[in-house]
Scaffold this motif. Structure first.
Motif, PDB file in Angstrom:
ATOM      1  N   ASP A   1      31.478  54.646  70.329  1.00  0.00           N
ATOM      2  CA  ASP A   1      30.332  55.255  69.641  1.00  0.00           C
ATOM      3  C   ASP A   1      30.704  56.569  68.973  1.00  0.00           C
ATOM      4  OD1 ASP A   1      30.576  56.827  71.828  1.00  0.00           O
ATOM      5  OD2 ASP A   1      28.661  56.279  72.756  1.00  0.00           O
ATOM      6  N   SER A   2      32.001  56.778  68.719  1.00  0.00           N
ATOM      7  CA  SER A   2      32.403  58.029  68.071  1.00  0.00           C
ATOM      8  C   SER A   2      31.937  58.029  66.613  1.00  0.00           C
ATOM      9  CB  SER A   2      33.911  58.218  68.155  1.00  0.00           C
ATOM     10  OG  SER A   2      34.568  57.206  67.427  1.00  0.00           O
ATOM     11  N   PRO A   3      31.398  59.157  66.149  1.00  0.00           N
ATOM     12  CA  PRO A   3      30.872  59.199  64.784  1.00  0.00           C
ATOM     13  C   PRO A   3      31.976  59.376  63.747  1.00  0.00           C
ATOM     14  CG  PRO A   3      30.575  61.328  65.837  1.00  0.00           C
ATOM     15  CD  PRO A   3      31.219  60.435  66.861  1.00  0.00           C
ATOM     16  N   VAL A   4      31.680  58.999  62.511  1.00  0.00           N
ATOM     17  CA  VAL A   4      32.557  59.311  61.385  1.00  0.00           C
ATOM     18  C   VAL A   4      32.358  60.788  61.072  1.00  0.00           C
ATOM     19  CG1 VAL A   4      32.921  58.928  58.914  1.00  0.00           C
ATOM     20  CG2 VAL A   4      32.547  56.978  60.445  1.00  0.00           C
ATOM     21  N   ARG A   5      33.430  61.549  61.234  1.00  0.00           N
ATOM     22  CA  ARG A   5      33.327  62.999  60.997  1.00  0.00           C
ATOM     23  C   ARG A   5      33.605  63.278  59.527  1.00  0.00           C
ATOM     24  NH1 ARG A   5      37.249  63.336  64.568  1.00  0.00           N
ATOM     25  NH2 ARG A   5      36.647  62.836  66.688  1.00  0.00           N
ATOM     26  N   THR A   6      32.653  63.884  58.870  1.00  0.00           N
ATOM     27  CA  THR A   6      32.754  64.019  57.415  1.00  0.00           C
ATOM     28  C   THR A   6      33.837  65.014  57.015  1.00  0.00           C
ATOM     29  OG1 THR A   6      31.134  65.762  57.368  1.00  0.00           O
ATOM     30  CG2 THR A   6      30.319  63.518  57.099  1.00  0.00           C
ATOM     31  N   SER A   7      34.174  64.966  55.749  1.00  0.00           N
ATOM     32  CA  SER A   7      35.288  65.773  55.262  1.00  0.00           C
ATOM     33  C   SER A   7      34.977  67.266  55.254  1.00  0.00           C
ATOM     34  CB  SER A   7      35.697  65.318  53.874  1.00  0.00           C
ATOM     35  OG  SER A   7      34.556  65.089  53.105  1.00  0.00           O
ATOM     36  N   ALA A   8      33.695  67.641  55.371  1.00  0.00           N
ATOM     37  CA  ALA A   8      33.377  69.064  55.437  1.00  0.00           C
ATOM     38  C   ALA A   8      34.080  69.680  56.637  1.00  0.00           C
ATOM     39  CB  ALA A   8      31.876  69.264  55.562  1.00  0.00           C
ATOM     40  N   ARG A   9      34.065  68.933  57.743  1.00  0.00           N
ATOM     41  CA  ARG A   9      34.730  69.432  58.930  1.00  0.00           C
ATOM     42  C   ARG A   9      36.252  69.338  58.773  1.00  0.00           C
ATOM     43  NH1 ARG A   9      33.651  67.608  65.167  1.00  0.00           N
ATOM     44  NH2 ARG A   9      35.660  68.358  65.890  1.00  0.00           N
ATOM     45  N   GLU A  10      36.678  68.278  58.145  1.00  0.00           N
ATOM     46  CA  GLU A  10      38.105  68.069  57.879  1.00  0.00           C
ATOM     47  C   GLU A  10      38.703  69.241  57.104  1.00  0.00           C
ATOM     48  OE1 GLU A  10      41.836  66.526  57.205  1.00  0.00           O
ATOM     49  OE2 GLU A  10      40.321  65.709  58.567  1.00  0.00           O
ATOM     50  N   ALA A  11      37.919  69.745  56.139  1.00  0.00           N
ATOM     51  CA  ALA A  11      38.429  70.800  55.268  1.00  0.00           C
ATOM     52  C   ALA A  11      38.672  72.105  56.015  1.00  0.00           C
ATOM     53  CB  ALA A  11      37.451  71.043  54.122  1.00  0.00           C
ATOM     54  N   LYS A  12      38.153  72.190  57.252  1.00  0.00           N
ATOM     55  CA  LYS A  12      38.368  73.413  58.025  1.00  0.00           C
ATOM     56  C   LYS A  12      39.791  73.497  58.570  1.00  0.00           C
ATOM     57  CE  LYS A  12      33.649  74.131  59.553  1.00  0.00           C
ATOM     58  NZ  LYS A  12      32.785  73.989  60.731  1.00  0.00           N
ATOM     59  N   GLY A  13      40.493  72.367  58.608  1.00  0.00           N
ATOM     60  CA  GLY A  13      41.836  72.380  59.165  1.00  0.00           C
ATOM     61  C   GLY A  13      42.897  72.434  58.070  1.00  0.00           C
ATOM     62  N   TYR A  14      43.954  73.161  58.315  1.00  0.00           N
ATOM     63  CA  TYR A  14      45.084  73.189  57.389  1.00  0.00           C
ATOM     64  C   TYR A  14      46.301  72.681  58.156  1.00  0.00           C
ATOM     65  CZ  TYR A  14      42.474  75.899  53.987  1.00  0.00           C
ATOM     66  OH  TYR A  14      41.556  76.296  53.064  1.00  0.00           O
ATOM     67  N   SER A  15      47.003  71.740  57.582  1.00  0.00           N
ATOM     68  CA  SER A  15      48.150  71.243  58.329  1.00  0.00           C
ATOM     69  C   SER A  15      49.298  70.897  57.407  1.00  0.00           C
ATOM     70  CB  SER A  15      47.742  70.008  59.136  1.00  0.00           C
ATOM     71  OG  SER A  15      47.509  68.939  58.262  1.00  0.00           O
ATOM     72  N   ILE A  16      50.449  70.782  58.006  1.00  0.00           N
ATOM     73  CA  ILE A  16      51.628  70.340  57.263  1.00  0.00           C
ATOM     74  C   ILE A  16      52.495  69.559  58.246  1.00  0.00           C
ATOM     75  CG2 ILE A  16      52.963  72.470  57.754  1.00  0.00           C
ATOM     76  CD1 ILE A  16      54.051  72.153  54.828  1.00  0.00           C
ATOM     77  N   SER A  17      53.117  68.504  57.773  1.00  0.00           N
ATOM     78  CA  SER A  17      54.045  67.796  58.657  1.00  0.00           C
ATOM     79  C   SER A  17      55.218  67.301  57.838  1.00  0.00           C
ATOM     80  CB  SER A  17      53.345  66.627  59.353  1.00  0.00           C
ATOM     81  OG  SER A  17      53.013  65.648  58.406  1.00  0.00           O
ATOM     82  N   TYR A  18      56.329  67.129  58.491  1.00  0.00           N
ATOM     83  CA  TYR A  18      57.531  66.703  57.773  1.00  0.00           C
ATOM     84  C   TYR A  18      58.403  65.849  58.687  1.00  0.00           C
ATOM     85  CZ  TYR A  18      61.343  66.853  54.458  1.00  0.00           C
ATOM     86  OH  TYR A  18      62.296  66.482  53.554  1.00  0.00           O
ATOM     87  N   THR A  19      58.876  64.728  58.142  1.00  0.00           N
ATOM     88  CA  THR A  19      59.815  63.903  58.898  1.00  0.00           C
ATOM     89  C   THR A  19      61.212  64.190  58.355  1.00  0.00           C
ATOM     90  OG1 THR A  19      58.119  62.213  59.120  1.00  0.00           O
ATOM     91  CG2 THR A  19      60.386  61.545  59.589  1.00  0.00           C
ATOM     92  N   TYR A  20      62.088  64.666  59.211  1.00  0.00           N
ATOM     93  CA  TYR A  20      63.417  65.083  58.758  1.00  0.00           C
ATOM     94  C   TYR A  20      64.343  63.883  58.605  1.00  0.00           C
ATOM     95  CZ  TYR A  20      61.668  69.699  59.445  1.00  0.00           C
ATOM     96  OH  TYR A  20      60.896  70.817  59.332  1.00  0.00           O
TER      97      TYR A  20
END
Ligand SMILES: [Mg+2]
Length: 316
Positions: free
Chosen positions: A239-258
């Motif tokens: 029953d987990s809700p779809v979390r809208t992108s407004a909340r998504e935009a609060k996070g900043y991330s970066i990832s890299y596969t070497y």
């Protein structure tokens, strides 16, 4: 009222995205030849992060060393990952999804959930709508997606993982018994190879075996929390809700596969600093501050170890 959820998943995302770019430069379509993303062909170093279907047919596997992949398939075409390109492709296909969906949750760079609940009057046929979104992405961006449709996130996600590529699948509650339960237990979301092995040793071989098992028995094998969660998933309960992108935009991330393993501390700190600088420069240009920082490390077997550090004072 029951929910209507779509899960949209790009087929072989890194490989497809690089293929579309190279195709525009007059290169052959990587999706049609034995090819892979990752590593360095000349140095024969690094790991395969994505592969084409023809490469898969030659036995090339995601996560294996490039040297091994080249021994299995000497004609393998190797291309380096291009994360700037991937971020752009990701944003473009999600923009198309957003045109149709009241709420979108970005789940990963190549996956999103759409909450289509309450759109019956605008789109009376959800399957026809899924085909429309899928085809619009293919025709305008040049790569394909799978779309899974159901009444919650877990079932929609399991549905998008059925036959690929370029397909729409439904997995409504009435279809669980025929479409979900016959699958091997290792196909269930969050069942890794170690968990699957534990379950198989206890006689639980399919998702249906898990769904029909005694919950106390499942918890005794997997622990209370994990046991309950996977038992619920096997029964299509989420029953987990779809979390809208407004909340998504609060996070900043970066990832890299070497392209190669990082085994010494000094190099690890240098790479970590470089990634930190990239993400913090994006934050500075948006004038935002962070109060919670999460670092995730993925090892050579693609296992992920998240460590969470929160600091009480805000910092840029
Ligand atoms: Mg994908």
């Amino acid at each position: 009222m029951s929910q209507l959820i779509f899960h949209v998943d790009v087929n072989s995302a890194y490989l497809s995205w690089t293929a579309v770019k190279l195709l525009s430069e007059g290169r052959p379509d990587l999706r049609l030849i034995p090819s892979a993303i990752g590593g360095d062909k000349d140095k024969r170093k690094g790991i395969v992060v994505a592969k084409s279907i023809p490469a898969k047919q030659k036995g090339v596997k995601t996560g294996e060393p490039v040297g091994l992949a080249l021994r299995k398939c000497p004609e393998l075409v190797l291309e380096k990952p291009d994360f700037d390109l991937y971020r752009k492709c990701s944003a473009k296909f999600m923009d198309i999804c957003r045109k149709y969906a009241p709420a979108l949750e970005k789940y990963s760079i190549d996956e999103c959930f759409l909450d289509m609940s309450g759109t019956e009057n605008i789109y009376p046929d959800p399957i026809a709508l899924a085909y429309k979104i899928k085809d619009e992405i293919k025709n305008t961006l040049g790569f394909t997606v799978n779309i899974g449709i159901s009444t919650n996130k877990i079932l929609a996600k399991m549905a998008s993982d059925f036959e690929k590529p370029d397909k729409v699948h439904t997995l409504f509650p009435a279809e669980i018994e025929t479409k979900l339960w016959p699958l091997p237990v290792g196909d269930l979301l969050f069942v890794g190879s170690a968990t699957a092995e534990k379950l198989r040793k206890s006689g639980i071989k399919t998702i249906g075996d898990l769904a029909r098992a005694n919950i106390g028995f499942v918890k005794s094998i997997l622990g209370n929390k994990m046991g309950q969660m996977l038992y619920d998933y096997a029964n299509g309960i989420d029953d987990s809700p779809v979390r809208t992108s407004a909340r998504e935009a609060k996070g900043y991330s970066i990832s890299y596969t070497y392209e190669e393993d990082i085994t010494d501390k000094a190099r690890a700190y240098r790479e970590f600093l470089a990634l930190t600088e990239k993400v913090s420069s994006r934050m500075r240009s948006d004038s935002v501050k962070a109060y919670c920082i999460t670092v995730t490390i993925r090892d050579t077997s693609f296992k992920t170890n998240p460590t969470r550090r929160s600091s009480p004072s805000q910092q840029t």
